[in-house]
Design a protein around this motif. Structure first.
Motif, short mmCIF file in Angstrom:
data_model
loop_
_atom_site.label_atom_id
_atom_site.label_comp_id
_atom_site.label_asym_id
_atom_site.label_seq_id
_atom_site.Cartn_x
_atom_site.Cartn_y
_atom_site.Cartn_z
N PHE A 196 0.84 -1.18 0.00
CA PHE A 196 0.00 0.00 0.00
C PHE A 196 0.89 1.24 0.00
O PHE A 196 1.46 1.62 1.00
CB PHE A 196 -0.92 -0.03 1.23
N GLY A 197 1.07 1.85 -1.18
CA GLY A 197 2.10 2.84 -1.45
C GLY A 197 1.83 4.23 -0.91
O GLY A 197 0.89 4.47 -0.17
N HIS A 248 -0.46 2.80 -5.85
CA HIS A 248 0.59 2.84 -4.84
C HIS A 248 1.71 3.78 -5.25
O HIS A 248 2.88 3.50 -5.04
CB HIS A 248 1.14 1.43 -4.60
N ILE A 280 5.48 4.44 -3.55
CA ILE A 280 6.01 3.38 -2.69
C ILE A 280 7.50 3.19 -2.96
O ILE A 280 7.98 3.28 -4.09
CB ILE A 280 5.25 2.06 -2.91
N ASP A 314 3.53 5.80 1.30
CA ASP A 314 2.37 5.14 0.72
C ASP A 314 1.10 5.73 1.34
O ASP A 314 0.87 5.56 2.54
CB ASP A 314 2.46 3.64 1.01
#
Length: 790
Positions: free
Chosen positions: A24-25, A48, A51, A274
């Motif tokens: 989950f960026g 994301h 990230i 993120d």
């Protein structure tokens, strides 16, 4: 030149050790200007964006990940390890399996590619041997921990290793999959000599009781055995890498490969970019970057950077049992919350405990991580099914430091272990090349040669300087240190004290019969008396870590691995408490190699079992087991390398005139001798000893047969009271003749009993009062004169 497949193999382990929070960026912030983010508008990065790249985007590893990803429609490369569908722009669609006919990707979306339950399809794509070996290593099986505890409870009165967290077989034969020919030859001889400690097959630890009906008609022995399994599954097995482990401060980690190779702060707070990760929610990795070798740099938004696997990562597991992880960084648990924090609050719990600071290991003070000493075989195994750490760990102190009369490369193979395994005559020498399995991290220039472990494998980060008797150890953190060599100190007479010269140079028995850390361990955590209650009354329950790991899904998840999940529960709730804690002057005993070593309470179990109806079925019982031909209490005193090394060794007196060190107990075992009796505290007629009130309550319930101090393991006439080591046949208390030779209290008495006899004393003494140095010189003079008189 290596093929593309080999190059890909080099990257895959690291690429595949992502964990939950890596998916989950985040958007780049101004403070992240120097941090690299994964790019690729056609990939997972659509959601994301920002990230962090799992590795430097310029590295061969990341270049190849992105190249592989591009081939399957994901230039960011996320799908290479995580699977999923990068062509779908929705969370629900992207987190499904790869679409039918897709050119690549996993059949399932994988949240944590490091999970051992999917590692053959992620890390194992390129690191098949590493994954296969790790599945048989102690980090996965915990076979030694299970065997030791079952022996302590009297459940299995044998030193044969039989059980693990999961069923596993050593199907590729006895010969290790990794290692040099010298190493493999050595290990084959060791396996043949100790078959009980090197099993060919392990079965999963039997199931615990599942309800009240399992207690019907059971004997006390059978009830104790059931309680031992309940305790083992709930309190002891949470650290194996088949599960994510206990979620809490200091214990946050990933699964499998991710457990070591992904950085987690002790608070479990994500500090990357993120936007889909809650920056206040505990349980996430620090940043989406892999840690491991010197080349794998981890950068944080605050501008901090580090490399290597910090001991705090190791400590998410190594804080129980022998506690070597927290001891290494100088911590020892305590029952108190002092000193207090702001607002008068107790100190925060760490690994579920409160601590006090004693003293760090000198290697930690120098900046060394665990991986700087411990080899890939120590961590991942070599393909052998090991039963204990003594079987798997290949490193010895002398491998780097040598001895007083030999440099490390002049020692024989097997020196320092004393297993009496036949090895080639002559020096072990050095290596000029590394086996392939050792080239998958940072490779250092060999200079004058790589030093070898006592079992014959190269130490890839420890090199001899060319044409010099000088050794450099390259640390994963980026530092390079010169290793103190004992022979150089002896030859140049640069020991800092006369005691050091005498202990290591003049007394050959020390170097032949003692582990280095028998003297050089500054302290050791000693939790005496482990009182375990297993309560089976209705509603009492705890996580069953083996059952939780066994209930894994195709995507590698286990029943407790996702935040918010609790895992499989068992029937019954164990709890623990202690009698007392100490840290100073560890007891000495003999380990499985036959060498003198510190020993500490392993698991001195006294157990109580409360039945489903609330009645006490067993009260304060200690198992009786066979050890060294005698029936003794199973309250094990365990041989240990405390990982608390100091430059200044313990004093001569702390061993030679200390009853505790010899195994006779603190102050010669004169305390705590009434533990076997029910003790009352109330008004007494002191003439008769009778209690006055009719209404009185037992203050301290007796422990049947416990008429000695927890710290006493043997009596002066040689009667063994407790087990010393539960794994290897040679582990035991110090031998009777050794104890008698060691105890030198009489040296003082030999002279000082004559102090009031002027006829004798005045001829020996002078008017001057002697200080310590002069006292030593006077004794030397007397010994020299006595020898000449003969």
């Amino acid at each position: 030149m290596k093929s593309l497949v080999c190059k890909i193999a080099k990257i895959a382990l690291f690429a595949s050790v992502l964990s939950f929070s890596t998916l989950f960026g985040a958007e780049h912030s101004k403070g992240m200007a120097e941090m690299e983010a994964v790019s690729g508008g056609d990939s997972c990065i659509k959601c994301h964006k920002g990230i962090e790249s799992i590795r430097d985007t310029k590295s061969d590893m990341m270049q190849q990940i992105m190249a592989m990803g591009q081939g399957i429609g994901d230039t960011g490369g996320c799908v290479v390890c995580h699977g999923g569908n990068p062509e779908d722009g929705t969370v629900k669609g992207a987190h499904k399996g790869a679409p039918a006919g897709h050119a690549g990707g996993l059949a399932e979306f994988v949240r944590d590619p490091g999970s051992m339950w999917v590692a053959d399809k992620t890390c194992g794509i390129c690191h098949a041997d590493t994954v296969k070996n790790t599945m048989k290593s102690l980090m996965m099986t915990e076979a030694g921990k299970i065997q030791g505890n079952m022996h302590t409870w009297g459940t299995y009165d044998t030193k044969k290793v039989q059980y693990a967290n999961y069923d596993v077989k050593d199907e590729d034969g006895k010969e290790p999959a990794w290692g040099t020919k010298v190493y493999k030859d050595y290990m084959l001889k060791m396996i043949d000599k100790y078959p009980d400690q090197f099993p060919t097959e392990l079965k999963q630890l039997p199931l615990p009781p599942s309800g009240p009906e399992d207690f019907a008609g059971k004997t006390e022995q059978e009830i104790g055995e059931m309680a031992s399994i309940t305790y083992q599954r709930s309190d002891c097995q949470r650290c194996h890498i088949g599960v994510r482990g206990r979620k809490g401060r200091g214990d946050w980690r990933g699964m499998g490969c991710s457990a070591c190779h992904m950085p987690y702060g002790n608070e479990g707070i994500y500090e990357g970019n993120d936007p889909t990760i809650d920056k206040k929610e505990h349980g996430h990795m620090l940043v989406h970057m892999m840690q491991g070798s010197r080349e794998a740099k981890v950068k944080t938004p605050s501008g901090m950077e580090f490399s290597g696997i910090h001991p705090e990562t190791c400590n998410s597991c190594h804080n129980r049992g022998k506690r070597i992880g927290v001891s290494y960084v100088g911590l020892m648990e305590q029952p108190y919350g002092s000193p207090l924090n702001e607002g008068g609050k107790s100190q925060s719990k760490h690994h579920g405990k409160r601590y006090k600071h004693i003293k760090e290991d000198l290697h930690f003070e120098a900046g060394m991580t665990c991986q700087d000493c411990h080899t890939s075989v120590d961590m991942h195994g070599d393909g052998t099914l090991f039963g204990t750490t003594l079987g798997q760990v290949e490193i010895e102190c002398s491998d780097c430091h040598g001895t007083n009369d030999k440099y490390p490369w002049q020692l024989k193979v097997g020196y320092g272990e004393n297993f009496k395994i036949e090895t080639p005559e002559g020096p072990r020498g050095m290596a000029t090349d590394l086996p392939y399995f050792m080239t998958q991290g940072t490779v250092y220039d060999k200079q004058g040669g790589y030093l070898l472990s006592t079992r014959g494998n190269p130490l890839g980060n420890v090199v001899k300087v060319e044409n010099k008797n000088k050794v450099i150890v390259h640390l994963a953190s980026g530092k390079d240190l010169e290793v103190p060599l004992l022979k150089y100190k002896a030859d140049t007479k640069t020991y800092k004290s006369q005691q050091a010269h005498v202990a290591m140079g003049e007394i050959k028995a020390h170097m032949d019969n003692l582990e280095c850390y028998a003297c050089h361990s500054d302290w050791a955590p000693q939790c005496y008396g482990c009182h375990v209650k297993v309560d089976y009354t209705p509603g009492k329950s705890k996580i069953d870590w083996i059952a939780s790991g066994s209930s894994h899904l195709k995507n590698g998840e286990t029943s407790e691995s996702v935040l918010g999940t609790k895992g499989k529960k068992l029937f019954g709730k164990p709890s623990e408490t202690r009698s007392y804690l100490r840290w100073e002057d560890p007891i000495l005993g003999i380990n499985g190699e036959g060498l003198v070593t510190p020993v500490i309470p392993g698991c001195q179990v006294t157990f109580t079992v409360i039945g489903p109806d609330g009645k006490t079925l067993i009260l304060n019982k200690q198992a009786r087991v066979q050890d060294n031909g005698s029936t003794v209490a199973g309250t094990d005193m365990s041989p240990v390398q405390p990982h608390t090394t100091g430059r200044k060794a313990r004093t001569c007196e702390s061993c030679h005139s200390n009853p505790k060190a010899l195994g006779y107990g603190i102050q010669d075992g004169q305390f705590l001798q009434k533990q076997g009796e029910d003790l009352y505290m109330d008004l007494q007629d002191l003439k008769t000893g009778k209690f006055v009130p009719k209404n009185k309550t037992v203050q301290m319930k007796g422990i049947p047969g416990m008429d000695y101090d927890w710290s006493q393991i043997v009596t002066r006439d040689g009667k063994q009271l407790q087990t010393v080591g539960s794994h290897w046949p040679d582990s035991r208390p110090l031998d009777q003749d050794m104890r008698e030779r060691m105890e030198k209290t009489g040296l003082c008495m030999g002279c000082h009993q004559n102090m009031s006899n002027k006829e004798i004393w005045d001829k020996l003494n002078t008017d001057k009062k002697l200080n310590l140095k002069e006292h030593i010189e006077k004794m030397h003079e007397m010994a020299t004169k006595a020898a000449k008189a003969k």
